[in-house]
Each structure stands twice: as structure tokens, then as C-alpha cells.
Scaffold this motif. Structure first.
Motif, PDB file in Angstrom:
ATOM      1  N   GLU A  84       4.503   1.692  -0.938  1.00 12.78           N
ATOM      2  CA  GLU A  84       3.632   2.083  -2.044  1.00 12.78           C
ATOM      3  C   GLU A  84       4.140   3.299  -2.794  1.00 12.78           C
ATOM      4  O   GLU A  84       3.720   3.540  -3.929  1.00 12.78           O
ATOM      5  CB  GLU A  84       2.227   2.393  -1.519  1.00 12.78           C
ATOM      6  N   ASN A  93       4.490   6.038  -7.781  1.00 21.02           N
ATOM      7  CA  ASN A  93       3.461   5.161  -7.235  1.00 21.02           C
ATOM      8  C   ASN A  93       3.843   3.719  -7.565  1.00 21.02           C
ATOM      9  O   ASN A  93       3.737   3.287  -8.706  1.00 21.02           O
ATOM     10  CB  ASN A  93       2.097   5.508  -7.843  1.00 21.02           C
ATOM     11  N   PRO A 148      -1.835   6.186  -2.784  1.00 26.40           N
ATOM     12  CA  PRO A 148      -0.418   6.444  -3.026  1.00 26.40           C
ATOM     13  C   PRO A 148      -0.107   7.848  -3.547  1.00 26.40           C
ATOM     14  O   PRO A 148       0.901   8.444  -3.149  1.00 26.40           O
ATOM     15  CB  PRO A 148      -0.045   5.371  -4.055  1.00 26.40           C
TER      16      PRO A 148
END
Length: 383
Positions: A4, A283, A345
Motif C-alpha cells: 500500500e 500511497n 496508508p
């Protein structure tokens, strides 16, 4: 490595950078590319989102295009544009990182895995404080364009983002050139008794509802324009309004993270130390959207912060509780930790940078190990 999130840039050699060590280059050259078909797609996505969430509004954001970081073995004593610089990327096994590394940062002098400090192969760089001038020249240049929240939803969050990346690669040689890539900010906020402040996101927020996060948001182009005496609406904001005063953008980048802490956690600015930029995390749940992550010290204890939080800040509705995690635990967090799965994230990226940069530790001037960082003077601004 968590799929992530990954680290694009870290400032570990300096244990983070202060505002005076960062500069910005703002240009239309750093805006995303587009065409009529993409603009129609963005309009369609936005119309659908607003019909379901009528409270959404479209605001201007800064777009991160690329960056230059000074070579730690030859820190510049003059402005960065005249110093020795290298382009830096990390974790080349990650697709998003590989795109940025190959397209944006072709002159790589060092690639590293951002899993944790123990896995890094850093060059020794003790004594940097002795080598820098009294007022250090900028060590980092961020190349920024302009974008907006509407474009972010229509590109980074589009169901067709994979095709946008393919088109960008085929037509422009850059898989990210059609994406909005708005630059966010976040903070590892540490209390006087060594607790890192996290908040649990409300289920009503657009992303990562119910997960633990750090205080954060975005630097706002509109705030820069207002600081420069230009009263404009979001739709009128343009690069020409700001490009001659890039220092105002740097100021907004650093001050915005403190403003987010104030608004989300209800901590007064007078209780916060100057932000230290740890680096930039990506992210990958939103196509590699970048966020500048900071370390901010707080003169208040966790009990004092808890009391202020429950009194409610300007953006209290965005979270449901405040959570404290000891600095020691944060430094040891990894994918095997139960808490890791609770982090969104953005929080994961900030934790990885905190573990790598260790901004609350500074190189010993005598080159004989690390020394604790004396808590910085607090901001003079008041609420």
C-alpha cells in the motif's frame, strides 16, 4: 514491504530538513498532461461523486512532479541550483517507485529499500551539522505544478487509472503524467512524554474510514495567494500568481501541517515545535499519490492532548478518537505488528519515514554517536 505504501524520498542524512533547507520551483511544465477525452472522463466522475456527496467541493492543490536532493557527501554552500545534486528514488521493486525512478529521476546515485532502518545501507554522514553554513542553503528542491481535487478523483481514483498510466507511458514516456498527483502533508506528532498522536478516521471521510491516521491534509494554493495579498476563488488560482514568490509556497507547505494538527487535534500552534520534513511517501491505494511527511514535537503531555482533543477542534468531525502509541513502539512497528493493519496508508508511510530518518535524534558534532534533539522553540503564532 507493504504494497500500500513506499518511500519516494527520505532525508535521513540530515535527520530531516527545516524550512530554510527546502525550496520550490513552480511551473506549468510540472502540470499534468491531458486531452479532451480525459477531461470528459473527469467531468463524469466528478458529477457522479457530487450527486452522492453534495458536500464535496473542488479546491486547487499543488502537484508534485519531481525533486532534487543535495548529495550528502558534498552539501552545497550556495543555492541548490548551483550545488552538486542527485535525483533520488527508493525501493525499485515497487512498480510505482520504478516508474518515478526511471522517468523522473534518471541520475540515480543511490537506491535503497525503505522496509526499515536496519535494512538500509547508508553512507556514513556524521558531523553534517559542522559542515553546513550557519544558515544552511536549501538542500531539497520540490518541482510543483497545480492540480485540483476534482482531477485527483478523476485520475488517481479513477477505475481506469491503469489505462491512464499506460497512455502516459506510450504518449509521453511518463506513466504518471496524466495523473493529478496532489501533494499532501502529514505529521508524526510526538508529545512531551514520548507518545505519538494518532486519530481514528471517521467513517464519513472519503478515504480510509475507521483506520488510524496521523494529522494531515494539504498545502493550499489559495492560502498562498491570500498570504501574497491576492483574494481569489479556487477556480481563478493560477501559477502566475505564485511563481515569483516560491518562498511563500515553502512557508505554506510547512505551516499547513501545523494548521492541520490544530484543526484536527485541537492543539494550539503555540504548543508545537517547527516541523521537520522527513521525506515523501507514496500511497499506492490511490495510484502512488505523494505526501510530504513531517515530525512535529509538542510541549504538551498525552493527557493534556487528550483533554484538548475531546473539547473538539475545527475538523473534529473527521475523526472519532485520539490514540497514543509510544515512540518506542512506533520505531518497532512492521507488517507483523497487530497495530500495522489498523493504520491507513498515509500513517504507514509516515511511520516508515520516522523509522528511517529518526528526526528526534541529531548527529553528534564530535562524530561519536547520536545525541537527543533538544526540543525546538515553539511557534510564536497564537490562535
Amino acid at each position: 514491504m507493504d504494497p500500500e505504501v513506499s518511500v519516494l524520498l527520505h532525508c535521513a542524512h540530515w535527520h530531516g530538513l527545516l524550512e530554510s533547507q527546502v525550496q520550490v520551483e513552480l511551473s506549468e511544465r510540472f502540470n499534468r498532461q491531458t486531452d479532451l477525452a480525459l477531461e470528459r472522463h473527469i467531468d463524469e466522475v466528478w458529477a457522479k461523486r457530487v450527486s452522492k456527496e453534495p458536500w464535496l467541493f473542488n479546491g486547487a492543490k499543488f502537484r508534485l512532479h519531481s525533486f532534487c536532493l543535495a548529495d550528502p557527501q558534498n552539501p552545497p554552500s550556495t543555492p541548490l541550483s548551483h550545488g552538486t545534486i542527485f535525483h533520488h528514488t527508493e525501493d525499485q521493486n515497487n512498480q510505482g517507485q520504478r516508474d518515478l525512478g526511471e522517468i523522473r529521476n534518471r541520475c540515480i546515485s543511490q537506491t535503497e529499500n525503505a522496509e526499515g532502518a536496519s535494512n538500509h545501507d547508508y553512507r556514513e554522514f556524521n558531523g553534517i551539522a559542522d559542515k553546513l553554513p550557519p544558515h544552511p542553503a536549501p538542500l531539497l528542491t520540490l518541482r510543483l505544478g497545480l492540480t485540483c481535487y476534482k482531477d485527483y478523483l478523476g485520475t488517481n481514483w479513477s477505475c481506469g487509472v491503469a489505462k491512464l498510466r499506460q497512455r502516459g507511458e506510450a504518449d509521453f514516456g511518463d506513466p504518471l503524467t496524466l495523473l493529478a498527483q496532489p501533494l499532501g502533508v502529514g505529521a508524526i506528532l510526538c508529545t512531551s512524554n514520548g507518545q505519538v498522536v494518532m486519530i481514528r478516521r471517521s467513517q464519513k471521510v472519503a478515504e480510509a474510514g475507521g483506520l488510524l491516521d496521523i494529522p494531515g491534509g494539504h498545502p493550499e494554493p489559495k492560502a498562498v495567494c491570500e498570504r501574497l495579498g491576492q483574494r481569489v476563488c479556487e477556480e481563478q488560482i493560477g501559477i502566475a500568481m505564485m511563481e515569483r514568490r516560491p518562498e511563500a509556497i515553502v512557508s505554506e507547505l510547512f505551516s499547513s501541517v501545523c494548521a492541520e494538527i490544530r484543526d484536527e487535534v485541537n492543539i494550539p500552534l503555540s504548543s508545537l515545535g517547527p516541523p521537520v520534513l522527513m521525506g515523501v511517501a507514496l500511497n499506492h491505494t490511490s495510484a502512488g499519490r505523494p505526501s510530504a511527511e513531517f515530525y512535529v514535537s509538542c510541549s504538551l503531555s498525552s493527557d493534556e492532548v487528550r483533554k484538548l482533543y475531546w473539547k473538539g477542534g475545527v475538523e473534529a468531525s473527521e475523526s472519532t478518537e485520539v490514540v497514543f502509541v509510544s515512540r518506542t513502539e512506533v520505531l518497532q512497528l512492521d507488517r507483523s505488528s497487530p497495530l500495522w493493519s489498523e493504520l491507513c496508508p498515509s500513517a504507514k508511510g509516515a511511520v516508515l519515514l520516522y523509522q528511517t530518518v529518526k528526526p528526534d535524534v541529531v548527529p553528534d558534532r564530535r562524530g561519536r554517536g547520536d545525541a537527543k534533539l533538544t526540543p525546538p522553540h515553539v511557534h510564536k503564532e497564537t490562535d
